[in-house]
Design a protein around this motif. Structure first.
Motif, PDB file in Angstrom:
ATOM      1  N   SER B 161       0.841  -1.187   0.000  1.00 37.72           N
ATOM      2  CA  SER B 161       0.000   0.000   0.000  1.00 37.72           C
ATOM      3  C   SER B 161       0.883   1.246   0.000  1.00 37.72           C
ATOM      4  O   SER B 161       2.096   1.157   0.160  1.00 37.72           O
ATOM      5  N   ASP B 191      -2.881   9.073   2.458  1.00 35.24           N
ATOM      6  CA  ASP B 191      -4.094   9.375   3.208  1.00 35.24           C
ATOM      7  C   ASP B 191      -3.734   9.859   4.599  1.00 35.24           C
ATOM      8  O   ASP B 191      -2.691   9.489   5.140  1.00 35.24           O
ATOM      9  N   VAL B 192      -4.636  10.651   5.202  1.00 31.55           N
ATOM     10  CA  VAL B 192      -4.299  11.233   6.510  1.00 31.55           C
ATOM     11  C   VAL B 192      -3.938  10.199   7.560  1.00 31.55           C
ATOM     12  O   VAL B 192      -3.028  10.412   8.357  1.00 31.55           O
ATOM     13  N   SER B 193      -4.654   9.074   7.575  1.00 30.43           N
ATOM     14  CA  SER B 193      -4.397   8.102   8.637  1.00 30.43           C
ATOM     15  C   SER B 193      -2.997   7.514   8.491  1.00 30.43           C
ATOM     16  O   SER B 193      -2.361   7.141   9.471  1.00 30.43           O
ATOM     17  N   ILE B 194      -2.495   7.435   7.263  1.00 22.64           N
ATOM     18  CA  ILE B 194      -1.176   6.882   6.995  1.00 22.64           C
ATOM     19  C   ILE B 194      -0.120   7.972   7.143  1.00 22.64           C
ATOM     20  O   ILE B 194       0.995   7.739   7.607  1.00 22.64           O
ATOM     21  N   GLN B 195      -0.500   9.186   6.747  1.00 19.52           N
ATOM     22  CA  GLN B 195       0.403  10.322   6.810  1.00 19.52           C
ATOM     23  C   GLN B 195       0.952  10.505   8.223  1.00 19.52           C
ATOM     24  O   GLN B 195       2.158  10.691   8.414  1.00 19.52           O
ATOM     25  N   ALA B 196       0.070  10.391   9.203  1.00 19.84           N
ATOM     26  CA  ALA B 196       0.502  10.554  10.591  1.00 19.84           C
ATOM     27  C   ALA B 196       1.544   9.491  10.947  1.00 19.84           C
ATOM     28  O   ALA B 196       2.520   9.769  11.650  1.00 19.84           O
ATOM     29  N   ASP B 197       1.357   8.290  10.437  1.00 16.92           N
ATOM     30  CA  ASP B 197       2.279   7.189  10.702  1.00 16.92           C
ATOM     31  C   ASP B 197       3.668   7.485  10.140  1.00 16.92           C
ATOM     32  O   ASP B 197       4.681   7.302  10.816  1.00 16.92           O
ATOM     33  N   ASN B 200       5.419  10.258  12.100  1.00 16.86           N
ATOM     34  CA  ASN B 200       5.962   9.741  13.359  1.00 16.86           C
ATOM     35  C   ASN B 200       7.231   8.935  13.115  1.00 16.86           C
ATOM     36  O   ASN B 200       8.186   9.007  13.893  1.00 16.86           O
ATOM     37  N   SER B 221      -0.126  22.672   8.105  1.00 13.99           N
ATOM     38  CA  SER B 221      -0.391  22.044   9.398  1.00 13.99           C
ATOM     39  C   SER B 221       0.588  20.900   9.638  1.00 13.99           C
ATOM     40  O   SER B 221       0.981  20.649  10.776  1.00 13.99           O
ATOM     41  N   VAL B 222       0.990  20.208   8.575  1.00 13.87           N
ATOM     42  CA  VAL B 222       1.990  19.157   8.733  1.00 13.87           C
ATOM     43  C   VAL B 222       3.330  19.762   9.156  1.00 13.87           C
ATOM     44  O   VAL B 222       3.962  19.306  10.109  1.00 13.87           O
ATOM     45  N   HIS B 225       3.536  20.827  12.667  1.00 13.73           N
ATOM     46  CA  HIS B 225       3.622  19.738  13.624  1.00 13.73           C
ATOM     47  C   HIS B 225       5.007  19.138  13.759  1.00 13.73           C
ATOM     48  O   HIS B 225       5.414  18.772  14.845  1.00 13.73           O
ATOM     49  N   ILE B 266     -11.301  22.855  10.610  1.00 11.44           N
ATOM     50  CA  ILE B 266     -12.061  21.639  10.833  1.00 11.44           C
ATOM     51  C   ILE B 266     -13.367  21.948  11.557  1.00 11.44           C
ATOM     52  O   ILE B 266     -14.246  21.118  11.660  1.00 11.44           O
TER      53      ILE B 266
END
Lengths: 329, 328
Positions: B161, B191-197, B200, B221-222, B225, B266
């Motif tokens: 993926s 995708d956002v959920s993967i982007q955070a991973d 990190n 925003s990225v 952070h 948001i």
């Protein structure tokens, strides 16, 4: 009052070499006039497939279930087979704005000619009238020297300008329903803000129904009245935008919100949703989100709980497995 | 030079441009007179819209674009490398120490190579390892750090993926044991959920391997952070630069302010608070004289409107630099 668009129990399946893929399962949605329905989800969640079904634009290997209905203006689109009928919806009652405007304009035909062509197909007018409608529409979406742009090719326009031209083209036939598939994703934030404001103004002015597809929850918060959150072909949560973003119930919606970097809260850790979205070829049974759910309850984990939306507050629907897991988290 | 790893001094990058073979040759001013210092162990962010020159600057620092004037110095432990004055041998050495992670993990990996071969390729090309066994060891080592299984190494990229592919790209960039990484829009396609991973993971690797990043992104925003220091670029110039918290809390330049306000909130109750910028970024073929932002500036002064104020950064607070046109 009946809805402008009502999708009932829609399944979309694709036949591929590797087997039958369930792209969308049991989706029910509705859009009223002047209302924006936001569909949000990650890639592969079936957002675009759902939108394309409304125009029957999915490829030839697609099969729809027999009891599904897509009622647009009191007619079931899924029953349409003749070219004549399909023409009424494609570009007539329904228009679509795509993500990448460069790919959706024909590169070797002038923008004006493309706009005129579709007007001649759908409206009973002559070339001259079609040209003036098109130029007015280009002006309406904020394109300076519309007459000059009318005679240019897509590559001569910048990204933001192309997207404006795309919007002008989609609106010139006065559709009742506008499908906007990630219309701002390819744009810079400052241009995105311009395009979002433009779309909002136009919706107000023409009172059309809109389905706005995006993966960006911020954009959803800015434009949508109602939101449907999709995951792996299913709607896991839907309701009014305020309710969904401020009081999410499903662990997937919560996860999406937590994974989003918030510029106003820089101390919050970024928490990804663990794991990867499964392949649609081995779609989990029961709750589709259970393979990645951080708070799954034992029953949900075995896939024994079927997907079913339950109304937790007036208008706010959550998948039944998600309600239970959401309480744990 | 103590704690700096990279010094960029008055760097400009121009490209020659000719519309067709009879027309006049012109110059595209992609990057103009940039001065930045990247501290060791920092996460330096470079933000801006498309066409602002952030990728060109990143590539210039890696020696992948020719620098037209100015110089870039890489301060290694024993010696300094001057990128504008480097022989082939030095360049090879430098490439081991400075690597790039690309934007699109689907395009960056060869579909015909196994993951093991993809990650091992830099080691073989740069002749870092001497035996196959040693190569395998290092590949396995870095793969584990990037959270890839040993079993993954035998497979081809199509089986993965987006997030996993990006981890493979990261492993490939890190296998030569570099000190400096340019991450060019490395999470934009995810995708956002993967982007955070992935964010990190980059952070974690930074502390584990003592890395310094130049993180190029259009997503404020990225950047807010993950980065310690941020430079905002517009049309080839840095218009504002400073510690990221300070810069995002207290933006001084009207472009930074407009960018920040354009991030869709948001909160559905906070709609249309964006400072709308009129028009689009001008062409780099003939940038406006004086302040480059003045053609879109929501509140231009009398002086800058005429293009009389030259571009130049002023330190308004310690470490916080703003272009003088807006600082005045």
């Amino acid at each position: 009052m009946s809805h402008l668009l009502e999708v009932k129990n829609l399944d979309v399946k694709f036949d591929t070499d590797e087997g039958r893929i369930t792209a969308v399962e049991n989706i029910s949605l509705s859009v009223d006039q002047g209302e924006v329905l936001g569909i949000v989800g990650e890639s592969g969640s079936g957002k675009s497939v759902t939108a394309k079904s409304i125009m029957k634009l999915n490829p030839g290997n697609t099969s729809y279930n027999e009891d599904a209905e897509i009622i647009l203006d009191n007619e079931n689109v899924l029953q349409f087979t003749s070219k004549q009928d399909l023409k009424k919806i494609r570009g007539g009652k329904v228009s679509m704005i795509f993500q990448e405007p460069m790919a959706s304009f024909a590169p070797a035909i002038k923008i004006g000619a493309q706009m005129v062509e579709q007007l001649l197909i759908h409206k009973d007018i002559n070339k001259h009238e079609a040209k003036s409608i098109s130029i007015n529409m280009l002006k309406r979406v904020g394109i300076a020297d519309a007459e000059k742009r009318f005679n240019q090719y897509a590559f001569e326009l910048s990204g933001g300008m192309r997207q404006r031209a795309m919007i002008a083209m989609a609106l010139s036939t006065m559709p009742k329903l506008l499908l906007a598939d990630e219309p701002t994703t390819a744009l810079d934030v400052t241009i995105q803000a311009q395009v979002i404001n433009l779309i909002k103004d136009i919706i107000k002015e023409y009172q059309m129904g809109v389905i706005f597809i995006t993966h960006d929850l911020g954009v959803i918060a800015q434009v949508a009245d109602h939101v449907a959150v999709m995951y792996l072909g299913s709607v896991v949560e839907k309701g009014p935008v305020n309710e969904i973003l401020k009081n999410p119930k499903h662990p997937y919606t919560k996860g999406l919100l937590q994974a989003l970097p918030d510029i106003n809260n820089l101390d919050a850790p970024l928490s990804p949703i663990p794991g990867n979205i499964p392949s649609p070829l081995d779609r989990p049974t029961g709750c589709v989100f259970r393979t990645r759910c951080p708070h799954h309850n034992p029953e949900g984990k075995d896939g024994k709980i079927e997907m079913k939306l339950i109304e937790v507050k007036p208008g706010h629907w959550v998948d039944q497995c998600g309600i239970k897991c959401g309480q744990n988290g | 030079m103590g704690d700096n790893l990279i010094s960029v001094n008055n760097v400009s990058v121009n490209f020659d441009y000719q519309e067709n073979f009879i027309s006049k040759k012109q110059k595209i001013h992609a990057v103009n007179n940039i001065n930045i210092k990247i501290k060791k162990g920092s996460f330096f962010g470079l933000v801006g819209e498309s066409g602002s020159g952030k990728t060109t600057l990143g590539r210039a620092i890696l020696g992948a674009n020719k620098i037209s004037s100015g110089n870039v110095i890489f301060h290694d432990d024993e010696r300094d490398y001057d990128l504008t004055d480097m022989n082939k041998q030095d360049l090879k050495e430098y490439r081991k120490k400075a690597q790039l992670i690309f934007q699109d993990p689907y395009a960056a990996l060869s579909p015909r190579m196994t993951v093991r071969d993809i990650i091992a390729e830099p080691l073989e090309v740069m002749r870092i390892t001497s035996s196959r066994q040693e190569t395998d060891e290092r590949v396995r080592d870095i793969a584990a750090k990037c959270r890839l299984n040993i079993e993954h190494l035998r497979r081809f990229p199509h089986a993965f993926s987006g997030g996993q592919r990006q981890r493979i790209s990261i492993a490939r960039a890190l296998v030569s044991n570099p000190k400096f990484i340019v991450a060019d829009e490395s999470v934009a396609a995810l995708d956002v959920s993967i982007q955070a991973d992935i964010l990190n993971l980059l952070k974690q690797l930074q502390t584990e391997l003592n890395l310094t990043y130049l993180f190029i992104s259009h997503d404020l925003s990225v950047v807010a952070h993950v980065c310690d220091v941020v430079a905002v670029m517009y049309l080839g110039h840095i218009v504002e630069m400073g510690p990221s918290r300070e810069l995002f809390k207290n933006p001084k330049h009207s472009y930074t302010k407009a960018l920040l306000s354009s991030i869709p909130s948001i909160d559905p109750e906070k709609r249309s608070e964006a400072i709308e910028l009129k028009g689009e970024i001008p062409s780099a073929l003939n940038p406006p004289p004086g302040c480059v932002f003045r053609t879109r500036c929501p509140n231009p002064g009398v002086d800058c409107k005429g293009g009389e104020i030259k571009m130049g950064l002023i330190e308004v607070e310690p470490g916080h630099w703003v272009d003088q046109c807006c600082a005045l």
